[in-house]
Structures are given as C-alpha cells and as structure tokens.
Design an enzyme around this catalytic site. Structure first.
Site, PDB file in Angstrom:
ATOM      1  CG  ASP A  50      -0.601  -0.412   2.437  1.00 58.60           C
ATOM      2  OD1 ASP A  50       0.554  -0.113   2.783  1.00 58.60           O
ATOM      3  OD2 ASP A  50      -1.382  -1.013   3.175  1.00 58.60           O
ATOM      4  CB  THR A  51       2.686   3.318   2.506  1.00 61.82           C
ATOM      5  OG1 THR A  51       3.503   2.298   3.088  1.00 61.82           O
ATOM      6  CG2 THR A  51       1.493   3.594   3.387  1.00 61.82           C
ATOM      7  N   GLY A  52       3.941   1.358   0.215  1.00 58.44           N
ATOM      8  CA  GLY A  52       5.144   1.015  -0.540  1.00 58.44           C
ATOM      9  C   GLY A  52       6.429   1.230   0.245  1.00 58.44           C
ATOM     10  CB  THR A 110       7.459  -2.555   3.877  1.00 60.68           C
ATOM     11  OG1 THR A 110       6.780  -2.005   5.004  1.00 60.68           O
ATOM     12  CG2 THR A 110       8.198  -3.802   4.298  1.00 60.68           C
ATOM     13  CG  ASP A 136      -1.975 -10.246  11.943  1.00 57.17           C
ATOM     14  OD1 ASP A 136      -1.615  -9.541  10.986  1.00 57.17           O
ATOM     15  OD2 ASP A 136      -1.742  -9.948  13.123  1.00 57.17           O
ATOM     16  NE  ARG A 177       0.237 -13.713  11.422  1.00 54.75           N
ATOM     17  CZ  ARG A 177       0.575 -12.522  10.919  1.00 54.75           C
ATOM     18  NH1 ARG A 177       0.335 -12.267   9.659  1.00 54.75           N
ATOM     19  NH2 ARG A 177       1.151 -11.618  11.678  1.00 54.75           N
TER      20      ARG A 177
END
Lengths: 122, 163
Positions: free
Chosen positions: B85-87, B89, B142, B148
C-alpha cells in the site's frame, strides 16, 4: 500548541521543521522510520499574480521527497477547506504539469494511523 | 495463482530466481506461488520491524528482525509480499537488497492498493488483485496475530457495540 519536533535522520532540510499539525508530524516520522529522504515545505509554487506582479495566490506542499521528485500534501481539514485545497491543487497541476504531487486526506491518515497503531490527529 | 506463476515463469525462463518472502503474512501466498511456479527457484525470508507508536524520529529506524540466509549477489530476486500500500516497506527492502549486488530485483504482491502509495519507484511487476481500502483477515492476514490460518481472505467490518 505546535507538535513536538523530534530529531530526524532522513530529513534533508537545514532548519528544524515546524509542523502545522499532528498528522504532518506522523507522516514525517513514518518517512523517517523507513529512511525515505524528505524535506518540509521547501518550495512555494506561485498560482496567481496581480497586475503589478505581486503574488496573490500560492501553494506550498507539505513534503518533498527528493529521491522521487515527489511532493506530498497532507490535509486534515474539514470538507469545505479540502474543496478549496483541491482547487488549488488542480491549478498547480495545470500551471506546473511536470510537478508530481499527491494529496492525502484525513481518511488516508486514519487508515495509516489504524495500521500503525497511531493516535488520530486532532 | 496459476496466471501469476505462468507469467513469472515466462519472465524468468532459463533463470533461477530467489523468492524472498516478507514475514509473516506472505507465508500462504508464497507457498501457493512457489507451487504454481514451474521453474527452479529458491525460497528465503526476511522480517522487518514494523513502524509503531513507539517509533519516534531519530530514535528508531526500520531494521531486519530476520535476514536472508541465502547470498543474493548475481541472482534474480523476486520479493513476495501479501499487500503493497504505502510502498515504504518494499521501498526499504529493494534499497537494502540492491546493496548486495543482485542481478535484478522485482516484486510480486497478492494485493495492491496503488492509491495509497507514499513512494512511487517500486519494481512491483506482478499483482494478483487491486483491492479497496479495507481490512482483511485470513490467508496470512491477521488481526492481533489471529485468523492468519483461515484458508480464504475475509473482509473485516468494524461494528460499534453499545456498552
């Protein structure tokens, strides 16, 4: 009251940033945590001048990510002000088509806050 | 999954990529992707310390909790994540692993939320689905480390309960 200003590692500006609200501070912390170089309000884009050449409207995005040549604007405003900001943003994009900018709304910050367990901006 | 596997196999023909899973949520996706990939490949994992409320500028920074066992110099690295999403990581992983001299770095994600990007220069080449801005559980996703194990992805709805 102005938010705290921690010592940042990925901040590339010279003067300590003075954030306008908690949401800006949290975005700065997140960028810093992930080591993404950033600047705070480094550029102001003139949107309109009067007949004498004086600036009557300008726009200063909150963040600039130099490695990506990307501006980020964070807003936690009420909708009427967001509409005004959107209009400025459209104008900026028309006048400066090469400038890459992203606008993040309050709901975006709420999502990020929920994901990272942050307090919501007041 | 078959389509992703076939696409990756086509792009990496005659090569032997290293699939690098970013723990923990990626595990079911990586396992299924690996089984759907009809070419030789290696599998390894990393885990990064996530951002949290305790992190404050200047004091904490993202770091590896689990690092690769394999050497990736000269190899084709395919990062595998459950969602981008934000990118941030993925951006950090690409930057870190590129310092180790891989032949190439690309990424595959089961879900993508491109409208939430904070950084743009990502080598996200393979995407299962572009998804709405919702929370999910199951298939590796999770909620406080639970759920999970559910075999499918479930949409999480928050219900305000009266006290």
């Amino acid at each position: 009251m102005a938010p705290e200003t921690p010592t940042f590692q990925a901040y590339r500006g010279e003067e300590p940033p003075r954030f306008a609200n908690e949401a800006e501070l949290e975005y700065a912390k997140i960028l810093d945590y992930y080591g993404v170089p950033w600047l705070y309000e480094p550029h102001t884009f003139v949107l309109e001048r009067d007949a004498d050449g004086r600036v009557v409207e300008a726009f200063t995005p909150d963040f600039y990510l130099p490695e990506q040549d990307l501006y980020l604007e964070v807003t936690v405003m009420r909708q009427s002000l967001v509409t005004r900001k959107n209009r400025k943003l459209r104008r900026l994009r028309r006048l400066y088509p090469d400038v890459k900018i992203k606008l993040f709304y309050e709901r975006d910050f709420e999502r990020i806050a929920a994901r990272y367990g942050l307090r919501k901006a007041s | 999954m078959r389509e992703l596997g076939a696409e990756i196999a086509r792009d990496y023909r005659d090569r032997e990529p290293v699939l690098v899973g970013s723990l923990k949520a990626c595990v079911p996706f990586l396992a299924d992707l690996s089984r759907a990939l009809p070419i030789h490949h290696a599998v390894d994992f990393v885990e990064l310390a996530g951002y949290g409320p305790a992190a404050t500028g200047g004091h904490e920074r993202i770091r590896f909790l689990v690092d690769l066992e394999l050497q990736v110099a000269g190899r084709d690295v395919l990062l595998v994540d459950e969602v981008v999403d934000t990118g941030l990581t993925l951006h950090y992983l690409c930057r870190s692993l590129s310092l180790r001299g891989p032949e190439s770095i690309a990424a595959a994600a089961l879900f993508d939320r491109p409208y939430r990007r904070l950084v743009d220069d990502l080598p996200l080449r393979y995407v299962g689905f572009t998804v709405p801005d919702e929370f999910f559980a199951g298939y590796g996703f999770d909620l406080d480390e639970r759920w999970r194990n559910l075999p499918d992805v479930h949409l999480v709805r928050t219900v305000d309960a009266e006290v």
